[in-house]
Design a protein around this motif. Structure first.
Motif, mmCIF file in Angstrom:
data_model
loop_
_atom_site.group_PDB
_atom_site.id
_atom_site.type_symbol
_atom_site.label_atom_id
_atom_site.label_comp_id
_atom_site.label_asym_id
_atom_site.label_seq_id
_atom_site.Cartn_x
_atom_site.Cartn_y
_atom_site.Cartn_z
ATOM 1 N N ALA A 398 -3.236 -2.461 -2.117
ATOM 2 C CA ALA A 398 -1.774 -2.583 -2.082
ATOM 3 C C ALA A 398 -1.256 -3.448 -3.225
ATOM 4 O O ALA A 398 -0.703 -4.528 -3.002
ATOM 5 N N HIS A 399 -1.423 -2.976 -4.466
ATOM 6 C CA HIS A 399 -0.864 -3.733 -5.598
ATOM 7 C C HIS A 399 0.654 -3.771 -5.477
ATOM 8 O O HIS A 399 1.283 -2.781 -5.092
ATOM 9 N N ARG A 400 1.232 -4.918 -5.843
ATOM 10 C CA ARG A 400 2.695 -5.065 -5.777
ATOM 11 C C ARG A 400 3.394 -4.140 -6.760
ATOM 12 O O ARG A 400 4.545 -3.784 -6.605
ATOM 13 N N GLU A 401 2.677 -3.776 -7.829
ATOM 14 C CA GLU A 401 3.291 -2.996 -8.909
ATOM 15 C C GLU A 401 3.647 -1.569 -8.505
ATOM 16 O O GLU A 401 4.427 -0.909 -9.183
ATOM 17 N N PHE A 402 3.093 -1.073 -7.413
ATOM 18 C CA PHE A 402 3.360 0.328 -7.054
ATOM 19 C C PHE A 402 4.763 0.502 -6.497
ATOM 20 O O PHE A 402 5.261 -0.353 -5.756
ATOM 21 N N ASP A 403 5.362 1.639 -6.839
ATOM 22 C CA ASP A 403 6.677 1.973 -6.297
ATOM 23 C C ASP A 403 6.455 2.819 -5.036
ATOM 24 O O ASP A 403 6.410 4.047 -5.087
ATOM 25 N N TYR A 404 6.279 2.125 -3.909
ATOM 26 C CA TYR A 404 5.915 2.827 -2.672
ATOM 27 C C TYR A 404 7.023 3.765 -2.205
ATOM 28 O O TYR A 404 6.764 4.807 -1.618
ATOM 29 N N GLY A 405 8.282 3.379 -2.488
ATOM 30 C CA GLY A 405 9.421 4.224 -2.084
ATOM 31 C C GLY A 405 9.295 5.610 -2.679
ATOM 32 O O GLY A 405 9.424 6.619 -1.976
ATOM 33 N N SER A 406 8.991 5.669 -3.976
ATOM 34 C CA SER A 406 8.910 6.985 -4.614
ATOM 35 C C SER A 406 7.683 7.746 -4.125
ATOM 36 O O SER A 406 7.680 8.965 -4.063
ATOM 37 N N VAL A 407 6.632 7.015 -3.744
ATOM 38 C CA VAL A 407 5.430 7.683 -3.218
ATOM 39 C C VAL A 407 5.782 8.384 -1.901
ATOM 40 O O VAL A 407 5.488 9.562 -1.701
ATOM 41 N N VAL A 408 6.461 7.640 -1.018
ATOM 42 C CA VAL A 408 6.813 8.212 0.292
ATOM 43 C C VAL A 408 7.748 9.408 0.105
ATOM 44 O O VAL A 408 7.636 10.420 0.799
ATOM 45 N N GLU A 409 8.644 9.291 -0.883
ATOM 46 C CA GLU A 409 9.612 10.370 -1.126
ATOM 47 C C GLU A 409 8.959 11.631 -1.683
ATOM 48 O O GLU A 409 9.280 12.741 -1.283
ATOM 49 N N SER A 410 7.995 11.444 -2.607
ATOM 50 C CA SER A 410 7.506 12.634 -3.317
ATOM 51 C C SER A 410 6.173 13.193 -2.829
ATOM 52 O O SER A 410 5.889 14.355 -3.104
ATOM 53 N N ALA A 411 5.355 12.395 -2.119
ATOM 54 C CA ALA A 411 4.044 12.934 -1.720
ATOM 55 C C ALA A 411 4.156 13.668 -0.382
ATOM 56 O O ALA A 411 4.807 13.173 0.536
ATOM 57 N N PRO A 412 3.517 14.830 -0.258
ATOM 58 C CA PRO A 412 3.592 15.559 1.012
ATOM 59 C C PRO A 412 2.875 14.824 2.146
ATOM 60 O O PRO A 412 3.199 14.981 3.319
ATOM 61 N N LEU A 413 1.924 13.964 1.757
ATOM 62 C CA LEU A 413 1.110 13.266 2.751
ATOM 63 C C LEU A 413 0.664 11.933 2.160
ATOM 64 O O LEU A 413 0.207 11.896 1.007
ATOM 65 N N VAL A 414 0.815 10.841 2.914
ATOM 66 C CA VAL A 414 0.342 9.541 2.421
ATOM 67 C C VAL A 414 -0.524 8.891 3.496
ATOM 68 O O VAL A 414 -0.054 8.658 4.614
ATOM 69 N N VAL A 415 -1.782 8.619 3.171
ATOM 70 C CA VAL A 415 -2.645 7.898 4.106
ATOM 71 C C VAL A 415 -2.674 6.448 3.625
ATOM 72 O O VAL A 415 -3.091 6.159 2.504
ATOM 73 N N ASP A 416 -2.201 5.554 4.486
ATOM 74 C CA ASP A 416 -2.036 4.150 4.098
ATOM 75 C C ASP A 416 -3.065 3.291 4.833
ATOM 76 O O ASP A 416 -2.978 3.110 6.045
ATOM 77 N N THR A 417 -4.038 2.744 4.088
ATOM 78 C CA THR A 417 -5.087 1.940 4.740
ATOM 79 C C THR A 417 -4.774 0.449 4.702
ATOM 80 O O THR A 417 -5.558 -0.359 5.186
ATOM 81 N N ARG A 418 -3.649 0.058 4.068
ATOM 82 C CA ARG A 418 -3.366 -1.377 3.869
ATOM 83 C C ARG A 418 -2.032 -1.811 4.441
ATOM 84 O O ARG A 418 -1.557 -2.901 4.127
ATOM 85 N N ASN A 419 -1.394 -0.952 5.176
ATOM 86 C CA ASN A 419 -0.059 -1.257 5.700
ATOM 87 C C ASN A 419 0.927 -1.556 4.575
ATOM 88 O O ASN A 419 1.865 -2.339 4.746
ATOM 89 N N ALA A 420 0.719 -0.936 3.413
ATOM 90 C CA ALA A 420 1.609 -1.144 2.274
ATOM 91 C C ALA A 420 2.954 -0.469 2.519
ATOM 92 O O ALA A 420 3.954 -0.828 1.894
#
Ligand SMILES: NC(=O)c1ccc[n+]([C@@H]2O[C@H](COP(=O)([O-])OP(=O)(O)OC[C@H]3O[C@@H](n4cnc5c(N)ncnc54)[C@H](O)[C@@H]3O)[C@@H](O)[C@H]2O)c1
Length: 432
Positions: A398-420
């Motif tokens: 869970a690097h702080r640098e990632f834009d998680y908002g855009s990941v959730v918006e654009s990926a059809p599926l997100v498996v989150d192992t870190r509660n990011a």
């Protein structure tokens, strides 16, 4: 030896560090900042050249910090062990990995100690900092040094002091983490404590090298076992249909008697997955069968497979198989904010996915390329459309640098192992 204690107090002692990695480089800088002249010795010429050019390769150290000490003549680096003869103190900070059999591999320590023995002279202080099993300093290092004909306590001092740094931690560093010190003789403890007192905030002397060695292993076994416990609670919660993250968040409101640990894809780095097995090996050599260490090891090592199971189930719900799916890994460093991939569980997860026929890509601002475990991948920059055509994104670090908002918006599926993705909602999010 009295002469040395005076030299230390006057900051006139010449200090040496053998092994200029995540531990050795920050320590060398701390000695230099305290005013000592420091010589770093490393077999890796790339690191030696980087230091002399004022370039850092460790996340918590800036180029400017190195350049300042080099320019002031307080820090220099070399690959020539003959420099030891000029030193008054020598700290050993070389790696202590495990063999494939999970037995300690002391090759690096032995080789560094042999170099010290060749140049050992009266009045020197030698301190082992590498994490290792109780007994190493007196059973391995001491006989090797005394083979020089010099005697510990009379001619030279020998101590163990575990390094306890936490790379990427902005709050605690070499200077403000208390330093535990145990010498072979009381005079050795006193000498080593005197040296650290000049550059760290607090020194904790203990009665022997064995105690000092065991302190570090207790600390890291504590982490490994508690992470193993919470990983098992995560597996249990999965079976019971309970959200483990919500459980931990509520449990940690208890103001006493509970310390939050978090589940994840497995252990990584050069410490937690390795050090407890140094203790376990030594215990077995003494006829004691350790149970917690082995059990936690089994559970923690099973986590990459559990993560792959989660990915497989998630893809299955989207009518896709792992084979042929494009899986993008977000974060491969063993933890957030570090450029270290050693023992990272991401490597295991990626290897299992590759074996199952997934098409992998990854992004990690700290790890530009992966060339190990049969993987040959370059980090993809996070830019517009970077997740186009991806079937599943897996958050492993869970690097702080990632834009998680855009990941959730654009990926059809997100498996989150870190509660990011805490705070994000979406049908496409699957949590550990
Ligand atoms: N990385 C951590 O967070 C951390 C924290 C606490 C303790 N430790 C312990 O500290 C020790 C060092 O760990 P690290 O992470 O700094 O390792 P590292 O791999 O980052 O650095 C070790 C350095 O030693 C050098 N080296 C190897 N053999 C040598 C030799 N014979 N002579 C001179 N140099 C040699 C390597 O080239 C490397 O630069 C290990 O025992 C580790 O368990 C590490």
């Amino acid at each position: 030896m009295e002469n040395l204690i005076d030299k230390i107090r006057r900051h006139e002692a010449r200090c040496g560090i053998i092994g200029l990695g995540y531990v050795g480089l920050p320590l060398a800088l701390e000695f230099a900042r305290a005013g000592f002249r420091v010589t770093g010795i490393d077999v890796d010429r790339g690191k030696v050249d980087a230091i002399m050019a004022g370039r850092s390769y460790v996340v918590d150290v800036s180029d400017a910090e190195i350049a300042e000490q080099v320019a002031a003549g307080r820090l220099m680096a070399t690959s020539d062990f003959a420099a030891i003869a000029e030193l008054d103190t020598v700290n050993i900070c070389v790696p202590t990995p495990l063999r494939k059999t999970k037995d300690p591999d002391l090759t690096f320590v032995v080789s560094a100690v042999n170099e010290i023995r060749r140049h050992l002279r009266r009045g020197q202080l030698v301190i082992l900092e590498s994490t290792t099993y109780p007994g190493t300093t007196e059973e391995v290092v001491l006989p090797a040094l005394e083979a020089s004909g010099l005697q510990v306590g009379r001619d030279f001092c020998l101590a163990f002091s575990p390094e306890r740094i936490d790379p990427g931690n902005p709050q605690f560093n070499t200077r403000n983490i208390p330093k535990v010190v145990g010498g072979v003789t009381p005079a050795c403890t006193e000498m080593a404590a005197a040296l650290y007192a000049e550059c760290v905030d607090q020194v904790i002397p203990v009665s022997s090298t064995r105690v000092a060695e065991m302190v570090k292993l207790l600390e890291n076994t504590f982490r490994s076992v508690n992470i193993g416990l919470v990983n098992e609670i995560a597996l249990m919660s999965h079976a019971l249909g309970v959200d483990v993250w919500e459980v931990i968040d509520a449990a940690k409101t208890k103001p006493f008697g509970f310390m939050a640990f978090y589940p994840g894809p497995g252990l990584g780095g050069h410490c937690i997955p390795i050090d407890p097995f140094y203790l376990s090996w030594k215990a077995k050599m003494n006829g004691f069968e350790p149970r917690f260490i082995e059990l936690a090891g089994h559970i923690n090592e099973s986590m990459p497979r559990f993560v792959v199971e989660k990915i497989t189930d998630a893809l299955n719900r989207h009518k896709k198989s792992v084979r042929g799916s494009r899986v993008h890994i977000l974060g491969v460093a063993y933890k957030a904010g570090v450029n270290d991939i050693r023992e990272s569980p991401a490597l295991n997860v990626m290897k299992i996915l590759t074996d199952k026929g997934a098409m992998l890509s990854y992004s990690d601002p700290y790890i530009p390329a992966i060339r190990e475990e049969g993987l040959c991948l370059d980090s993809l920059p996070q830019k517009n459309g970077w997740l186009a055509n991806i079937d599943c994104v897996v958050v492993l670090t869970a690097h702080r640098e990632f834009d998680y908002g855009s990941v959730v918006e654009s990926a059809p599926l997100v498996v989150d192992t870190r509660n990011a993705l805490q705070g994000y909602r979406g049908e496409n999010i699957v949590r550990l």
